[in-house]
Design a protein around this motif. Structure first.
Motif, mmCIF file in Angstrom:
data_model
loop_
_atom_site.group_PDB
_atom_site.id
_atom_site.type_symbol
_atom_site.label_atom_id
_atom_site.label_comp_id
_atom_site.label_asym_id
_atom_site.label_seq_id
_atom_site.Cartn_x
_atom_site.Cartn_y
_atom_site.Cartn_z
ATOM 1 N N SER A 162 0.832 -1.208 0.000
ATOM 2 C CA SER A 162 0.000 0.000 0.000
ATOM 3 C C SER A 162 0.866 1.258 0.000
ATOM 4 O O SER A 162 0.530 2.250 -0.655
ATOM 5 C CB SER A 162 -0.928 -0.017 1.216
ATOM 6 N N THR A 163 1.971 1.223 0.710
ATOM 7 C CA THR A 163 2.875 2.374 0.734
ATOM 8 C C THR A 163 3.493 2.618 -0.636
ATOM 9 O O THR A 163 3.567 3.766 -1.111
ATOM 10 C CB THR A 163 3.994 2.157 1.770
ATOM 11 N N LEU A 164 3.916 1.552 -1.290
ATOM 12 C CA LEU A 164 4.535 1.691 -2.605
ATOM 13 C C LEU A 164 3.563 2.252 -3.628
ATOM 14 O O LEU A 164 3.902 3.167 -4.385
ATOM 15 C CB LEU A 164 5.066 0.328 -3.075
ATOM 16 N N ILE A 165 2.346 1.689 -3.673
ATOM 17 C CA ILE A 165 1.389 2.165 -4.674
ATOM 18 C C ILE A 165 1.000 3.613 -4.401
ATOM 19 O O ILE A 165 0.784 4.407 -5.324
ATOM 20 C CB ILE A 165 0.142 1.254 -4.728
ATOM 21 N N PHE A 166 0.940 4.008 -3.122
ATOM 22 C CA PHE A 166 0.610 5.397 -2.774
ATOM 23 C C PHE A 166 1.695 6.344 -3.260
ATOM 24 O O PHE A 166 1.415 7.381 -3.868
ATOM 25 C CB PHE A 166 0.419 5.511 -1.260
ATOM 26 N N LEU A 167 2.953 5.984 -3.008
ATOM 27 C CA LEU A 167 4.052 6.862 -3.383
ATOM 28 C C LEU A 167 4.287 6.875 -4.887
ATOM 29 O O LEU A 167 4.576 7.933 -5.465
ATOM 30 C CB LEU A 167 5.327 6.430 -2.654
ATOM 31 N N LEU A 168 4.183 5.735 -5.527
ATOM 32 C CA LEU A 168 4.422 5.675 -6.969
ATOM 33 C C LEU A 168 3.393 6.483 -7.737
ATOM 34 O O LEU A 168 3.712 7.089 -8.773
ATOM 35 C CB LEU A 168 4.417 4.216 -7.435
ATOM 36 N N GLN A 169 2.159 6.498 -7.260
ATOM 37 C CA GLN A 169 1.137 7.302 -7.933
ATOM 38 C C GLN A 169 1.484 8.786 -7.878
ATOM 39 O O GLN A 169 1.261 9.525 -8.831
ATOM 40 C CB GLN A 169 -0.223 7.075 -7.279
ATOM 41 N N ARG A 170 2.029 9.207 -6.737
ATOM 42 C CA ARG A 170 2.381 10.617 -6.595
ATOM 43 C C ARG A 170 3.562 11.009 -7.480
ATOM 44 O O ARG A 170 3.808 12.196 -7.702
ATOM 45 C CB ARG A 170 2.721 10.922 -5.134
ATOM 46 N N MET A 171 4.296 10.019 -7.978
ATOM 47 C CA MET A 171 5.439 10.310 -8.837
ATOM 48 C C MET A 171 5.049 10.429 -10.301
ATOM 49 O O MET A 171 5.875 10.822 -11.132
ATOM 50 C CB MET A 171 6.498 9.206 -8.675
ATOM 51 N N LEU A 172 3.808 10.110 -10.633
ATOM 52 C CA LEU A 172 3.367 10.222 -12.016
ATOM 53 C C LEU A 172 3.326 11.685 -12.441
ATOM 54 O O LEU A 172 2.963 12.558 -11.651
ATOM 55 C CB LEU A 172 1.985 9.599 -12.188
ATOM 56 N N PRO A 173 3.699 11.996 -13.692
ATOM 57 C CA PRO A 173 3.660 13.394 -14.150
ATOM 58 C C PRO A 173 2.220 13.893 -14.284
ATOM 59 O O PRO A 173 1.300 13.120 -14.533
ATOM 60 C CB PRO A 173 4.369 13.331 -15.504
ATOM 61 N N GLY A 174 2.050 15.191 -14.126
ATOM 62 C CA GLY A 174 0.733 15.779 -14.285
ATOM 63 C C GLY A 174 0.079 16.095 -12.948
ATOM 64 O O GLY A 174 0.491 15.621 -11.898
ATOM 65 N N ASP A 175 -0.965 16.898 -13.031
ATOM 66 C CA ASP A 175 -1.697 17.333 -11.844
ATOM 67 C C ASP A 175 -3.088 16.711 -11.878
ATOM 68 O O ASP A 175 -3.876 17.011 -12.787
ATOM 69 C CB ASP A 175 -1.804 18.859 -11.836
ATOM 70 N N PRO A 176 -3.430 15.847 -10.920
ATOM 71 C CA PRO A 176 -4.765 15.231 -10.924
ATOM 72 C C PRO A 176 -5.884 16.247 -10.768
ATOM 73 O O PRO A 176 -6.973 16.072 -11.319
ATOM 74 C CB PRO A 176 -4.707 14.266 -9.739
ATOM 75 N N ALA A 177 -5.630 17.335 -10.048
ATOM 76 C CA ALA A 177 -6.651 18.368 -9.903
ATOM 77 C C ALA A 177 -6.933 19.039 -11.238
ATOM 78 O O ALA A 177 -8.082 19.333 -11.578
ATOM 79 C CB ALA A 177 -6.195 19.398 -8.864
ATOM 80 N N LEU A 178 -5.881 19.274 -12.030
ATOM 81 C CA LEU A 178 -6.052 19.879 -13.347
ATOM 82 C C LEU A 178 -6.791 18.924 -14.281
ATOM 83 O O LEU A 178 -7.660 19.344 -15.057
ATOM 84 C CB LEU A 178 -4.683 20.248 -13.926
#
Length: 316
Positions: A22-38
């Protein structure tokens, strides 16, 4: 008592695994390029105030470790957050997909077991003969053919030309049981044949080892028929590695058959995962990976239970 201690140790080892994953998937998602809010706002020309509101609503404006702590605390209480794309609770969303994936997994596993185990027995008992060659050839074919390609061929043959089964889509069982079952036939065959090939090869290898064991020679010396020796004595011991493999394959099916669900438009875990990754829906991806991991571990625990049922030596 020995059985409970054994299962307890397995669960104790599984908990850190789920936490690390769970920690890995949480951190790896945050490393993806782009802004999820945008991406959620729908374009480049978006008011900065609107983006701040979106980030605040989905706690994207907080430090990563705070976001993870909140999500983990909620997951421990059964709350996996809210989907950023459709504003539905992740737990509710996954509950609606679990039944679909479970139906597909059970049907595929039934086909795999019905094909793989008998072929493995035939190949082992007919080693070096025509039955062995045919069974091995079928197993190699099932392993080698890509799922998406086999799915397209089955759709062309049985849906477009023969019109026996629907080409795609999902119908709930409670609405139309017949159409629901018919819709799972082709995707279950696609997934089941691939697993059947793997099970057959392991079953053949395990049966060959079992047929050379001392207890099998003793059973034959007592005058028992060959098929009774194979099915009552050799098969039970040969099933041990197959149970492990079957549990792993079943856990993977529960995690979602991405390509097959895409080809047949089945709204299960696999299709949901692809859509959520493309939409940068963090909460859904995290919840899906967590639930899939727990189900995979549960399938492994089921294999441990079956060990004790199949092999009495583990109970002593």
């Amino acid at each position: 008592m020995r059985f409970l201690l054994f299962i307890g140790r397995r669960i104790a080892l599984a908990l850190p695994t789920v936490l690390i994953l769970s920690t890995l998937i949480f951190l790896l998602q945050r490393m993806l390029p782009g802004d999820p809010a945008l991406a959620l706002a729908g374009g480049e020309a978006v008011d900065a105030r609107m983006l701040d509101e979106i980030r605040h609503k989905y706690v994207l404006d907080l430090p990563v470790y705070v976001q993870y702590g909140r999500w983990l605390a909620g997951a421990l209480h059964g709350y996996l957050g809210v989907s950023m794309r459709n504003d539905i609770g992740v737990s509710e969303l996954l509950a609606g997909k679990l039944g679909i994936t479970l139906q597909l997994a059970l049907a595929s596993m039934a086909i795999a077991l019905a094909i793989g185990i008998p072929l493995g027995i035939v190949a082992a008992t007919r080693k070096g003969r025509l039955g062995d060659a045919v069974a091995s050839g079928l197993a190699l074919t099932g392993i080698s053919i890509p799922h998406f390609w086999l799915g397209i061929l089955l759709v062309l043959a049985f849906s477009v030309h023969l019109n026996w089964f629907p080409a795609s889509g999902y119908v709930p069982f409670r609405e139309d049981p017949v159409r629901s079952v018919m819709g799972f036939v082709l995707p279950s065959i696609v997934l089941g044949t691939g697993i059947a090939g793997v099970l057959m090869r392991h079953m053949r290898s395990a049966m060959l080892d079992a047929l050379q064991a001392d207890y099998v020679r003793t059973a034959r010396a007592k005058g028992l028929s060959e098929w009774r020796v194979v099915l009552r004595h050799a098969l039970r011991n040969a099933l041990m590695p197959v149970v492990t493999l079957g549990a792993i394959e079943f856990g993977q099916l529960l995690a979602g058959a991405v390509l097959t669900e895409q080809v047949f438009s089945i709204p299960g875990f696999g299709k949901l995962l692809v859509d959520s990754v493309l939409n940068r829906d963090y909460q859904v991806v995290q919840g899906l990976v967590l639930v899939s991991s727990v189900m995979f571990i549960a399938a492994s625990l089921l294999a441990d239970v079956l060990y004790f049922v199949i092999n009495p030596r583990l109970r002593t």
